[in-house]
Design an enzyme around this catalytic site. Structure first.
Site, PDB file in Angstrom:
ATOM      1  N   LYS A 116       0.838  -1.203   0.000  1.00  0.00           N
ATOM      2  CA  LYS A 116       0.000   0.000   0.000  1.00  0.00           C
ATOM      3  C   LYS A 116       0.875   1.256   0.000  1.00  0.00           C
ATOM      4  CE  LYS A 116      -4.364  -1.587   1.986  1.00  0.00           C
ATOM      5  NZ  LYS A 116      -4.153  -3.023   1.973  1.00  0.00           N
ATOM      6  N   LYS A 158      -3.419   1.051   8.370  1.00  0.00           N
ATOM      7  CA  LYS A 158      -3.561  -0.023   7.389  1.00  0.00           C
ATOM      8  C   LYS A 158      -2.279  -0.840   7.283  1.00  0.00           C
ATOM      9  CE  LYS A 158      -7.003   2.147   4.377  1.00  0.00           C
ATOM     10  NZ  LYS A 158      -7.322   2.511   2.968  1.00  0.00           N
ATOM     11  N   GLY A 164      -8.600  -7.008   2.947  1.00  0.00           N
ATOM     12  CA  GLY A 164      -9.656  -7.771   3.579  1.00  0.00           C
ATOM     13  C   GLY A 164      -9.972  -7.342   4.997  1.00  0.00           C
ATOM     14  N   GLY A 165      -9.522  -6.138   5.388  1.00  0.00           N
ATOM     15  CA  GLY A 165      -9.812  -5.649   6.729  1.00  0.00           C
ATOM     16  C   GLY A 165      -8.820  -6.091   7.784  1.00  0.00           C
ATOM     17  N   HIS A 208     -17.395   2.887  -1.529  1.00  0.00           N
ATOM     18  CA  HIS A 208     -16.264   2.073  -1.964  1.00  0.00           C
ATOM     19  C   HIS A 208     -16.604   1.557  -3.356  1.00  0.00           C
ATOM     20  CE1 HIS A 208     -12.933  -0.929  -0.859  1.00  0.00           C
ATOM     21  NE2 HIS A 208     -13.253  -1.174  -2.117  1.00  0.00           N
ATOM     22  N   HIS A 235     -14.551  -3.578   7.407  1.00  0.00           N
ATOM     23  CA  HIS A 235     -13.776  -3.380   6.177  1.00  0.00           C
ATOM     24  C   HIS A 235     -13.799  -4.593   5.260  1.00  0.00           C
ATOM     25  CE1 HIS A 235     -12.461   0.173   8.295  1.00  0.00           C
ATOM     26  NE2 HIS A 235     -11.921  -0.567   9.241  1.00  0.00           N
ATOM     27  N   GLU A 275      -9.283  -0.069  -6.711  1.00  0.00           N
ATOM     28  CA  GLU A 275     -10.304   0.319  -5.751  1.00  0.00           C
ATOM     29  C   GLU A 275     -10.168   1.796  -5.396  1.00  0.00           C
ATOM     30  OE1 GLU A 275     -10.558  -2.315  -2.429  1.00  0.00           O
ATOM     31  OE2 GLU A 275     -10.830  -4.084  -3.701  1.00  0.00           O
ATOM     32  N   ARG A 292      -5.359  -9.543  -9.012  1.00  0.00           N
ATOM     33  CA  ARG A 292      -5.933 -10.887  -9.148  1.00  0.00           C
ATOM     34  C   ARG A 292      -7.400 -10.745  -9.513  1.00  0.00           C
ATOM     35  NH1 ARG A 292      -9.050 -10.410  -4.743  1.00  0.00           N
ATOM     36  NH2 ARG A 292      -8.163  -9.497  -2.859  1.00  0.00           N
TER      37      ARG A 292
END
Length: 656
Positions: A116, A158, A164-165, A208, A235, A275, A292
């Site tokens: 990230k 993060k 995936g939270g 989102h 999330h 995203e 992916r």
């Protein structure tokens, strides 16, 4: 030309890939852990290889074992699905070195977008808007704390390496920061093997929205519309739909062009998802790129008429993209929900155990992607998703209506699921109006009945008593003699209720305290009860397993145990101090020791199950008596972990 495909995954995504691969003429190879030896994906593949024990680190994350399985079966390509090794640059390189075609992007793109921190920097350089924050390289806790003061609150912590939270925390106040950094690091390390963190300014109540992109090795890239994934819990996505009810044609074009720019900037090939967060003014910000196939790709397939796995295989063989941008058309509306083995009424606790019956609804415009069937067992080793339920319609309301009915008509007996919770979301007025943001479940939906324990009412108990009294054969022991009142005891959760049952002909009367309910029994056979209730003929599905009975009707599910002929059994009352495991899982941290004072609600043990950390908390104030759990232990649901006593330890008592 590629000819034999190994699927380095399990469950519904492995089944989904196998079906497309077979349709295109590929031979297929499944890999499986010892726990998955009888799984559906193993049965459907042409060949299958066991790659290790149940633990993912020793099986599905064991890259060497996966590649060895490809060698044994002479596979020439590997599809990683999603999760596990799908975004592992080292695995993509290992495939290449072994002479295998990796069905995914180049390892450089995976590595860049898997961070990230680095991906945000790259997107800024490519001119893609990003959320303000702090992306220091391997930032220490002190550096994060200092940066947080500059960013301001609320902010997001993060995990740089994951999604995936997991490893993600919303922090509203400075006092919460240090503990949340610690928890986020721990969870990130457990999930991804990397505890690097970044900070971002929290975008309040955003949408989102993600863009499906595809690129080939010839420099072509397109976007296939957007998916709205705003309905989330912790999330993690709960509902996904395409197109987004919030996105205008102009915004779609702007986001699509930005997503293509992001793909080209990292030399992308194959399927990817960019995203974005979209604020109340329809400004959008890059969030991350998933290198992916996404869990929610079916909604894109249904509105474009394209098979994205087929596109992946075509790109992997070196062909150009099947369509140009101007040839991609969106048709109708599709909505997907994730059917999980979890209990929304009890904090979404993951559920494990036998799946006695699983029968997806069948109707126009429905699609079920699943890797389970009746008779399977839901284990604590993997994600608890049973199926993805997807509905398509000419318009959004038609898709919603079909999806609600599909959820209500799908039969699931055994483990508790989120089926009722999902149907309530889709039927909700806010969701129906297209106004649900990422805050929807925490705010407007937080008091929904599906999130509260619901004891069966007199009608539901009457239906259960009707089945239990008549057995599973449909034959009755009742006669047409004058009615007599027969007592029946049913256990629901931790409560035992007593019913008085009487019958005259086909009419049964059920009395509980001062409440009465009448039913007319029409028929009962093959797990289907037909009754007339207040003049309305209705059906109730059921499954009996020993003294346990599972029922569902009108979208509601419940279960009872027939304890009429059982002696009263003692049970630990709430607040007894006997703290038990809430689910099967592994102990990753023990936070207390004997003699320590604790308050009710204080975390005692951290339990890891189904890729998430779950604190097990004290149910009363007191002193820790004994601790029965150690770090690294694998425990079963309801296993005793800690005992709390209201007394002081014996050595601290004053001698007379």
């Amino acid at each position: 030309m590629l000819s034999k495909l190994l699927i380095a995954n399990r469950g519904e995504i492995a089944v989904r890939i196998i079906r497309t691969a077979k349709a295109l003429g590929y031979r297929t190879v499944a890999v499986y852990s010892e726990a998955d030896a009888r799984s559906l994906h193993v049965e459907l593949a042409d060949e299958a290889v066991c790659i290790g024990p149940a633990q993912v680190a020793a099986s599905y994350l064991n890259a060497e074992a996966v590649i060895d399985a490809a060698r044994k079966t002479c596979a020439d390509c590997i599809h990683p699905g999603y999760g596990f090794l799908s975004e592992n640059a080292g695995f993509a390189n290992a495939c290449k070195e072994a002479g295998l075609v990796f069905i995914g992007p180049p390892s450089g793109a995976i590595e860049l977008m898997g961070s990230k921190r680095r991906s945000k920097i790259a997107m800024q350089q490519a001119g893609v808007p990003v959320v303000p924050g702090y992306e220091g390289n391997n930032a220490s806790n002190d550096e994060l704390i200092a940066a947080a003061a500059d960013i301001g609150y609320p902010l997001m912590i993060k995990a740089s390496a994951g999604g995936g939270g997991r490893g993600m925390r919303l922090v509203n106040h400075e006092s919460e920061l240090t503990d949340n950094i610690k928890r986020a690091r721990s969870e990130a390390k457990q999930a991804f093997g990397d505890d690097e963190l970044i900070l971002e300014k929290a975008v309040i109540e955003p949408r989102h929205v993600e863009i499906q992109v595809f690129a080939d090795r010839h420099g072509n890239a397109v976007y296939l519309g957007e998916r709205d994934c705003s309905v989330q819990r912790r999330h993690q996505k709960v509902v996904e739909e395409a197109p987004s009810p919030y996105v205008t044609p102009e915004l779609r074009a702007a986001m699509g062009e930005a997503a293509v720019k992001a793909a080209l900037a990292c030399g992308y090939e194959g399927a990817g998802t960019v995203e974005f967060l979209v604020d109340k003014e329809r400004n959008f910000y890059f969030l991350e790129m998933n290198t992916r196939l996404q869990v929610e790709h079916p909604v894109t397939e249904l509105i474009t008429g394209q098979d994205l796995v087929a596109w992946q295989l075509a790109v992997a063989e070196g062909r150009t993209l099947p369509l140009r941008q101007e040839e991609i058309q969106l048709n109708g509306h599709a909505i997907e929900v994730r059917l999980y083995a979890e209990d929304p009424a009890n904090g979404f606790t993951p559920q494990t155990g036998p799946l006695y019956e699983f029968k997806p609804a069948e109707s126009e415009g429905l699609r079920f992607d699943t890797g389970v069937r009746s008779g399977d067992t839901v284990t604590p080793h993997y994600d608890p998703m049973l199926a993805k339920v997807i509905a398509w319609g000419e318009n959004r309301d038609e898709a919603r209506r079909r999806l609600i009915r599909a959820l209500e008509d799908t039969t699931v007996f055994g483990v508790t699921t989120n089926r009722y919770f999902l149907s309530r979301i889709i039927a909700d007025e806010t969701f129906g109006a297209g106004e649900a943001t990422t805050a929807f479940l925490q705010q407007g939906f937080s008091n929904d009945p599906s999130l509260q324990p619901q004891k069966p009412d007199i009608r539901e108990l009457a239906l259960a008593a009707c089945v239990l009294d008549h057995g599973t054969s449909g034959q009755t022991a009742w006669s047409n003699a004058p009615a007599t009142m027969t007592p029946m005891k049913l256990e629901s959760g931790d409560t035992i209720v007593e019913l008085l049952v009487s019958r005259t002909g086909k009419r049964l009367t059920f009395t509980m305290d001062d409440t009465r309910h009448d039913l007319v029994l029409e028929s009962q056979q093959d797990g289907l009860l037909c009754i007339i209730d207040n003049g309305v003929r209705q059906h109730c599905q059921y499954h009996r397993e020993g003294v346990s009975l599972y029922l569902q009707t009108s979208g509601r599910s419940w279960s009872v145990r027939d304890v009429t002929h059982q002696p009263a059994a003692g049970a630990d009352a709430a607040g007894s101090g006997r703290v038990q495991a809430s689910m099967d899982g592994g102990i990753i941290e023990v936070l207390v020791e004997p003699g320590q004072s604790v308050r009710q609600g204080e975390a005692l043990v951290i339990l890891e199950a189904m890729k998430m950390e779950h604190p097990v908390k004290a149910d009363r104030d007191g002193i820790i008596g004994q601790v029965f759990a150690n770090k690294g232990d694998q425990v079963r649901r309801s296993q005793l972990l800690v005992e709390i006593t209201a007394e002081q330890p014996a050595e601290q008592k004053t001698q007379p």
